[in-house]
Motif scaffolding. Sequence first.
Motif, mmCIF file in Angstrom:
data_model
loop_
_atom_site.group_PDB
_atom_site.id
_atom_site.type_symbol
_atom_site.label_atom_id
_atom_site.label_comp_id
_atom_site.label_asym_id
_atom_site.label_seq_id
_atom_site.Cartn_x
_atom_site.Cartn_y
_atom_site.Cartn_z
ATOM 1 N N LEU A 149 0.820 -1.208 -0.021
ATOM 2 C CA LEU A 149 -0.010 0.032 0.090
ATOM 3 C C LEU A 149 0.757 1.086 0.138
ATOM 4 C CD1 LEU A 149 -3.274 -0.396 2.456
ATOM 5 C CD2 LEU A 149 -3.023 -0.029 0.062
ATOM 6 N N PHE A 150 1.967 1.297 0.633
ATOM 7 C CA PHE A 150 2.824 2.444 0.937
ATOM 8 C C PHE A 150 3.680 2.513 -0.446
ATOM 9 C CE2 PHE A 150 2.264 1.980 5.372
ATOM 10 C CZ PHE A 150 1.528 3.013 5.507
ATOM 11 N N LEU A 151 3.779 1.646 -1.394
ATOM 12 C CA LEU A 151 4.242 1.899 -2.697
ATOM 13 C C LEU A 151 3.760 3.096 -3.398
ATOM 14 C CD1 LEU A 151 4.896 -1.646 -3.916
ATOM 15 C CD2 LEU A 151 6.715 -0.046 -3.028
ATOM 16 N N ARG B 174 -0.467 9.483 5.198
ATOM 17 C CA ARG B 174 -1.494 9.912 6.485
ATOM 18 C C ARG B 174 -2.742 9.517 6.000
ATOM 19 N NH1 ARG B 174 -1.402 12.829 10.997
ATOM 20 N NH2 ARG B 174 0.603 13.741 10.499
ATOM 21 N N GLU B 175 -3.220 9.487 4.818
ATOM 22 C CA GLU B 175 -4.538 9.429 4.240
ATOM 23 C C GLU B 175 -4.687 7.844 4.083
ATOM 24 O OE1 GLU B 175 -7.492 9.948 0.008
ATOM 25 O OE2 GLU B 175 -5.826 11.851 0.955
ATOM 26 N N ILE B 176 -3.644 7.288 3.792
ATOM 27 C CA ILE B 176 -3.442 5.795 3.658
ATOM 28 C C ILE B 176 -4.085 5.298 5.151
ATOM 29 C CG2 ILE B 176 -2.176 3.631 3.346
ATOM 30 C CD1 ILE B 176 -0.950 5.244 1.042
ATOM 31 N N ILE B 177 -3.187 5.846 5.835
ATOM 32 C CA ILE B 177 -3.181 5.086 7.335
ATOM 33 C C ILE B 177 -4.562 5.277 8.206
ATOM 34 C CG2 ILE B 177 -2.340 5.176 9.805
ATOM 35 C CD1 ILE B 177 0.426 5.773 8.681
ATOM 36 N N GLU B 178 -5.111 6.819 7.905
ATOM 37 C CA GLU B 178 -6.443 7.125 8.559
ATOM 38 C C GLU B 178 -7.454 6.357 8.033
ATOM 39 O OE1 GLU B 178 -6.126 11.369 8.346
ATOM 40 O OE2 GLU B 178 -5.118 11.574 9.943
#
Length: 311
Positions: free
Chosen positions: A192-194, A290-294
């Motif tokens: 996801l962080f890619l 930040r948007e991915i995590i939240e």
Amino acid sequence: MTTICEMLGIEYPIFQGAMARIATADIASAVSNAGGLGIIASGGMTADQLRAEIQKCKSLTKKPFAVNLMLMMKNCPELVDVVIEEGVKVVTTGAGTPKPFMPKFKEAGVKVIPVVASVKHAQKMEALGADAIVAEGTEAGGHVGETTTMCLVPQVVSAVNIPVLGAGGVGDGRGVVAMYSMGAQGIQVGTLFLSAEECPVPATFKQAVLDADDTATVVTGRRNGAPVRSIKNKMLAKFQELENNNASRDELEELSLGSLSKAVYEGDVENGSVMAGQITGMVNDIRPAREIIESLFKDAEEILGSLKITY
């Protein structure tokens, strides 16, 4: 049992995967600033390079971050010294045992969290004094084991008495809920962080991840005992052909030599190695870390609240 967030002083129970040559201070600091645990991947670095990345990360975030150590590396003792000298308080480990370094880590107050692919290794790491475990299933990108996340995580949770994080197969809030339902205290996420804005890979690399579907990845190297999951491309097709024809290790290494650098630094996604997990089909846009995590945890809370089991 102390929660992983309490142990490490983070807001969200999420680790950013230690993606080789990709997980630098840029993405690690972004994840840490967003409340997760950013991780610098030291694989392939010299001691001076690692020190520079740690110092850069310190300049970009005041929150906790970690360093991942590939223990098979010959310069690992030097990297360990850098981690301790720079005051990094969390390390994740892979490709070997941290046993030779545990006294140093304990004396320096460093939390040690090995990434494992089996119950046996999880138990060994707990016996050595590991503070937590990341149980990574074969769905993950990069170097993988044989057992799926759904089978691995609950067995590891039952086998150890320290916090367990699940890795491999988390693409949205449903994956987070699944990990918690199996007893994990948190997650580690790489693929996801890619797609994070802060991830320092070329646009062609990110586009390859966005274009990939659920069948886009393949595992090569199983015959040589070094399985790696990546997105299919011209180079991997040739690699598989050679593997199927029982090519020698030298032939395979000649084809794949420098392939990760080709993808990560040159953006060559046909002749390079684009390591990614099986959730690639769930990655559809580029967003800030930040948007991915939240969104992951917001969705997980909503799903958990509406979950009903009927008979």
